[in-house]
Motif scaffolding. Sequence first.
Motif, PDB file in Angstrom:
ATOM      1  N   UNK A 148      50.177  59.212  44.455  1.00 34.80           N
ATOM      2  CA  UNK A 148      50.481  60.611  44.796  1.00 34.80           C
ATOM      3  C   UNK A 148      52.266  60.473  44.937  1.00 34.80           C
ATOM      4  N   UNK A 149      52.829  61.379  44.601  1.00 33.50           N
ATOM      5  CA  UNK A 149      54.342  61.497  44.617  1.00 33.50           C
ATOM      6  C   UNK A 149      54.853  61.136  46.148  1.00 33.50           C
ATOM      7  N   UNK A 150      54.127  61.789  47.011  1.00 35.27           N
ATOM      8  CA  UNK A 150      54.783  61.591  48.213  1.00 35.27           C
ATOM      9  C   UNK A 150      54.595  60.115  48.674  1.00 35.27           C
ATOM     10  N   UNK A 151      53.581  59.291  48.102  1.00 35.01           N
ATOM     11  CA  UNK A 151      53.544  58.045  48.720  1.00 35.01           C
ATOM     12  C   UNK A 151      54.112  56.982  47.787  1.00 35.01           C
ATOM     13  N   UNK A 152      54.490  57.329  46.482  1.00 34.30           N
ATOM     14  CA  UNK A 152      55.096  56.539  45.645  1.00 34.30           C
ATOM     15  C   UNK A 152      56.151  55.637  45.914  1.00 34.30           C
ATOM     16  N   UNK A 153      57.313  56.365  46.586  1.00 33.04           N
ATOM     17  CA  UNK A 153      58.319  55.598  47.077  1.00 33.04           C
ATOM     18  C   UNK A 153      58.093  54.309  47.935  1.00 33.04           C
ATOM     19  N   UNK A 154      57.220  54.629  48.898  1.00 29.60           N
ATOM     20  CA  UNK A 154      56.792  53.591  49.470  1.00 29.60           C
ATOM     21  C   UNK A 154      56.115  52.410  49.103  1.00 29.60           C
ATOM     22  N   UNK A 155      55.011  52.648  48.329  1.00 32.53           N
ATOM     23  CA  UNK A 155      54.543  51.626  47.324  1.00 32.53           C
ATOM     24  C   UNK A 155      55.368  50.914  46.628  1.00 32.53           C
ATOM     25  N   UNK A 156      56.460  51.544  45.774  1.00 33.79           N
ATOM     26  CA  UNK A 156      57.316  50.844  45.216  1.00 33.79           C
ATOM     27  C   UNK A 156      58.244  49.928  45.877  1.00 33.79           C
ATOM     28  N   UNK A 157      58.740  50.482  46.968  1.00 34.74           N
ATOM     29  CA  UNK A 157      59.278  49.756  48.093  1.00 34.74           C
ATOM     30  C   UNK A 157      58.627  48.357  48.557  1.00 34.74           C
ATOM     31  N   UNK A 158      57.601  48.330  48.636  1.00 35.91           N
ATOM     32  CA  UNK A 158      56.624  47.225  49.022  1.00 35.91           C
ATOM     33  C   UNK A 158      56.418  46.395  47.934  1.00 35.91           C
ATOM     34  N   UNK A 159      56.441  46.817  46.669  1.00 35.11           N
ATOM     35  CA  UNK A 159      56.302  45.765  45.551  1.00 35.11           C
ATOM     36  C   UNK A 159      57.651  45.228  45.191  1.00 35.11           C
ATOM     37  N   UNK A 160      58.705  45.847  45.570  1.00 40.13           N
ATOM     38  CA  UNK A 160      60.078  45.262  45.162  1.00 40.13           C
ATOM     39  C   UNK A 160      60.183  44.238  46.368  1.00 40.13           C
ATOM     40  N   UNK A 161      59.944  44.542  47.401  1.00 39.21           N
ATOM     41  CA  UNK A 161      60.096  43.760  48.679  1.00 39.21           C
ATOM     42  C   UNK A 161      59.217  42.420  48.361  1.00 39.21           C
TER      43      UNK A 161
END
Length: 626
Positions: free
Chosen positions: A309-322
């Motif tokens: 979901x576009x609204x949840x995508x930034x948080x998921x990408x941030x978790x992956x990067x971290x």
Amino acid sequence: MKLPASLLDAPIQRKLVFVAIVATLSATLVAALFSFVQQWFLQRDELARSVYAQTSIVAANSSATLLFNDREAAEQMLAAFAPIDNIEFASLLDKSGQNFAAYVHPGLTMPPHQHAVEEGGLSIKTARYVEVVLPVVLKQEQIGLIHVRSDLSPVYQRLARSMLVIAVSSAGALLVAVWMLLRFLPAITAPLTALLGTMNRVSREKNYALRAEVTSSDDLGTLAHGFNVMLDNIRQRDDELARYRDHLEDEVAKRTARLTEAQRIARLGNWEWSIADNSLDWSDEIYRIFDLDPQQFDVTYDTYLSFVHPADRPELEACVRESMAHGLPYSLDYRILLPDGAVRYVHERAEVLHDKQGRATVMWGTMHDITAQKMAEENIRKLNEELESKVQERTRQLVDAQDELVRKEKLAVLGQVAGSVGHELRNPLGVMSNAVYFLQTVLAESDETTREYLNIIKTEIANSERIVSDLLDSVRTKPPHLETVGVAELVAQTLGKCDVPPQVNVVLDIPATLPPLRVDALQIHQVLRNLISNGIEAMPQGGALHIRAAANEVAKNIVISVSDSGVGMTAEQQAKLFQPLFTTKARGIGLGLVVVKNLTQANGGKIEVQSEAGKGTVFSVTLPTV
């Protein structure tokens, strides 16, 4: 010594032929070289002895020529060396070392004599020539020297003939060796070739039942026997491995089936992401979570993100990067979009693996479909909100009912008291009012103090009359006599009857385009007078009193608001504001706002209040228009 690169992968037969030829040639060359060196030294020494003997003879016969200074005889004597082709020169030197006579082979030159001769003479041997220098002695006195040089051509001629013989012999030996090698080589290579063929068949066919033929008990036979034993061991091991592999495959198939079924029941799948080539491997259950056929297509990280979901995508990408940067696992709830546009909730856990250089290489994790749980939570939440709302509404209804019951009980009590009190008080108040009127008439010329006290009595009688009227109006509201009246006119008449102190500034905001009201003018006049009086009393130090009016064309009503900048009220005071006998004033019986509410409702309207302690109060009266 290493084999040439071209022979490393050659057949054994060719290698053996090469080794045999090289060994034979090497042995022949070594023998030839040894023979050549030996014969060279022997023949050179033999030539040196021959030259020495000839020189000794000439030296013994040359003493007379030197003694009598007979050069011609000396040269004839040296000419004895002419028939010998290998003699390059022969010279006879006198006692002073000067050439006395010489013989030089045609075409050659004689170098100067440079050798010192001791007793017994001198013999010089090199690779090119042999030189002999002997003293000429007469009566034990050296009277001269004889110097003879011979080349080694006879030596090399004899060596050439010897080497020819050796070469022919070596060639014959080599031919014999090759013939014998070719004759007896198959006896050696045939078992090896057969063994090699068997090995190739075993390697190609994976048939460990084949056996190598054992034709002898030598090393090759031992090798073939050992190879057969090894094949037996391999076949036994393969049989055991095959049985174990079949058992293991059955176990894996059973466990895979159980795992797949467990994932299907639990709606839980697993995944693995190879970061280097951006390939993502999903289990079948994850495909089903995304409403896709299992293994429908190859998934990449970017494809996977497109489902989030576009609204949840930034948080998921941030978790992956971290996680990739610090190697920490993450746990996250987010939404995915299905092909039909529906939304599904998933819970994901993931961990990352780093190489020795600290680079993230592989990430793996699980994905759990928690849509049912989320929907249940959303329903427990909505139900709680509905229950809470119903409880609050019911509580409010109960409170309102209780307040209304209390109000009615108070009004009932007031109703019982109001009739008798109103009758008992109005008669004496009327008598006192008439008496004051009489006194003001007969005492028109009295002093100022008398007139002031008479006015005070008159005012207090009017206040008492108003209290009695409010008491009676609070328990028995008369039906309104509806008529059409303008808002501006009604407000102006009310203000005209109110005593507004100079420290209070009245501000009017009443548009001229407002439609007229359909109310009982006297009752609404009483409502506005009470609200204006309350606002003025709330500002003992002065302030601003705003009276505004606004129309609602949809609801067909007008809202008249009276706001002050006075002391305001607390929430607790506001809750009891319209209850009988409750007042916030130092003087008052708490009936004014009860009358205001009763009269407003009797005219088809409603009254609301907004107040904050220290910031003033706003009363809003909503009344119907024509």
